[in-house]
Design an enzyme around this catalytic site. Structure first.
Site, PDB file in Angstrom:
ATOM      1  N   GLY A 193      -3.738 -34.470  15.412  1.00 60.28           N
ATOM      2  CA  GLY A 193      -3.853 -35.777  14.794  1.00 60.28           C
ATOM      3  C   GLY A 193      -3.580 -35.861  13.315  1.00 60.28           C
TER       4      GLY A 193
ATOM      5  N   CYS B  11       7.761 -26.604  13.351  1.00 67.06           N
ATOM      6  CA  CYS B  11       7.322 -25.542  12.435  1.00 67.06           C
ATOM      7  C   CYS B  11       8.069 -24.249  12.757  1.00 67.06           C
ATOM      8  CB  CYS B  11       5.807 -25.348  12.511  1.00 67.06           C
ATOM      9  SG  CYS B  11       5.178 -24.945  14.152  1.00 67.06           S
TER      10      CYS B  11
ATOM     11  N   ASP C   1       7.031 -34.425  16.495  1.00 66.56           N
ATOM     12  CA  ASP C   1       6.758 -33.093  15.943  1.00 66.56           C
ATOM     13  C   ASP C   1       6.720 -32.160  17.145  1.00 66.56           C
ATOM     14  OD1 ASP C   1       6.129 -31.285  13.820  1.00 66.56           O
ATOM     15  OD2 ASP C   1       4.048 -31.284  14.505  1.00 66.56           O
TER      16      ASP C   1
END
Length: 458
Positions: A116, A234, A180
């Site tokens: 979150g 990432c 993401d």
């Protein structure tokens, strides 16, 4: 070779002649970690105890800390006054401002949202009248996502637990889609994550690239014509970043959107191999206080059919509306409804959106839960205690650190602690910020801090 990085990854990096592999390896072999928070602008609090050092340059709510923080031990973290997030990920705030997405209300989707951090950033950075749908496919992670957004305190959020493919049933619905994406995790190896180190391989990079394409393929129809896609990972692998950007441009009529950067930030702007699209790389050896992060902005140029909102009919809910003004301010600006036997509020302009989302998605939470009506009284929810819409005249009790810690541990509070002289529902506060509810009885105090989030190690 590195003590921490997989050898195959190091060899990959060294193949890039323009990349400073030795500096990258060295920073991963040090013990220093990023230490940054992002404050909640809706809950201004005294955070001097956190030793705020300086502002994150691309996020006005982000700060570097001069001392290490254990957020779970901080009461104002549990009150929703700040969130812990790496500086690199806060770059979404800058992209939102550059594109003017904070200037008017939009509908936004955070597709892979748990736990979150990016969702709370979106909720703070977008126009306050926007609607945010935060989704994750994993049920256990959605629970954490819901708790983090609950602490943030805004009612313009819907939390869903769906496979990305479910969103294709909302064609052309979202102005902004944030993905993401799950990735091979080469960018988080600095965190001493032995699982990530053991699982990283070139084969896993290929598998993650395929997974990312599936996630995007099955959900991209929900992005409207001229809508924006924020794509990030990432991972350091081009197969999961720049090559995905090229594939999006080729497959879905997307165009690359460049952003203006301050060169002092040391963010590396790269280009995709085929279409020379803009992408942005964050490396811990080049910039202060951030971890590896890859980010790109695209805009949908192709024509996308739009979801037919006119077909949605409002639903009537059997909710006792007369009790709402006692608990909620701005009650004339919210729509009151029931969800899973609880009373909720959501901004009035999203009444039809709520029904549309309920028709096609499984919703974990919607708006702000106010509580449950028993027929005699409202049992207020923990969500209401942390809401930015809670009435200011509700009785409260301010506790010192020791007693506030006892409250968060869900321990029995001594009856003499109630110095308000009042019985019934009373807010517990620490340093002026709401933590939760107690119910004062003539001979005892009932601690209503939720058991599922009680703090066992405080």
């Amino acid at each position: 070779m590195s003590n921490k990085l997989p050898n195959d990854l190091v060899r990959r990096l060294r193949a890039d002649k323009g990349f400073d592999t030795e500096a990258f390896v060295a920073i991963h072999d040090t013990a220093k970690k990023s230490n940054t928070i992002r404050v909640n602008p809706a809950k201004p609090a005294d955070l001097t105890h956190l030793k705020l050092d300086k502002q994150v340059p691309w996020c006005k709510e982000g700060y570097y800390l001069s001392e290490q923080l254990i957020s779970n031990l901080d009461l104002l973290f549990h009150a929703g006054c700040f969130d812990v997030q790496e500086a690199s990920s806060m770059f979404l705030s800058y992209a939102i401002r550059q594109l003017g997405l904070d200037q008017s209300a939009i509908r936004a989707l955070d597709l892979c949202a748990a736990p979150g951090g990016k969702s709370t950033l979106l909720n703070a950075s977008l126009h306050p009248d926007s609607l945010l749908v935060a989704n994750d496919i994993v049920k256990a992670r959605v629970i954490l996502l819901a708790d983090n957004l609950m602490k943030w305190g805004n009612p313009n959020v819907v939390i869903s637990n769906n496979d990305p493919s479910a969103f294709n049933r909302l064609p052309g619905y979202f102005d902004l889609m944030v993905v993401d994406a799950p990735c091979s995790g080469s960018g988080v190896l600095r965190k001493d994550d032995s699982t990530a180190i053991d699982e990283w391989s070139e084969a896993n990079v290929a598998l993650c690239s395929e997974r990312q394409r599936r996630i995007l393929t099955t959900s991209i129809a929900s992005l409207k014509t001229n809508g924006y896609l924020f794509y990030s990972t990432c991972s350091d692998s081009m197969e999961e970043n720049e090559e995905i950007v090229d594939w999006l441009i080729e497959t879905f009529d997307m165009v690359s959107v460049p952003l203006n950067l301050n060169t002092d930030w040391q963010i590396e702007e790269t280009t995709s191999p085929k279409y020379k699209a803009s992408a942005f790389r964050f490396y811990p050896h080049k910039m202060e206080g951030g971890e590896c992060f890859s980010f790109a902005v695209l805009q949908r140029s192709g024509i996308q059919d739009s979801f037919a909102m006119k077909r949605i009919k409002p639903e009537k809910y059997d909710v006792p509306l007369d009790i709402i003004p006692k608990w909620v301010h701005n009650d004339d600006k919210v729509f009151v409804f029931s969800h899973q036997d609880n009373i909720h509020i959501i901004p009035s302009q999203y009444e039809l959106d709520l029904k549309a989302l309920q028709n096609v998605l499984y919703l974990r939470n919607a708006g702000t839960q106010i509580g449950k009506f028993t027929g005699k009284e409202l049992i207020p929810s923990h969500d209401l205690a942390l809401s930015n819409y809670i009435q200011s005249n509700i009785p409260f009790l301010s506790l010192d650190l020791e007693n506030a810690l006892s409250f968060l541990r869900k321990e029995v509070l001594p009856v003499e602690l109630n110095t308000t002289g009042k019985l019934g529902w009373i807010l517990i506060r620490y340093k002026g910020m709401n933590l939760g509810w107690m119910k004062a009885m003539p001979n005892r105090i009932n601690n209503y801090y939720p058991k599922r989030i009680r703090i066992a190690n405080l």
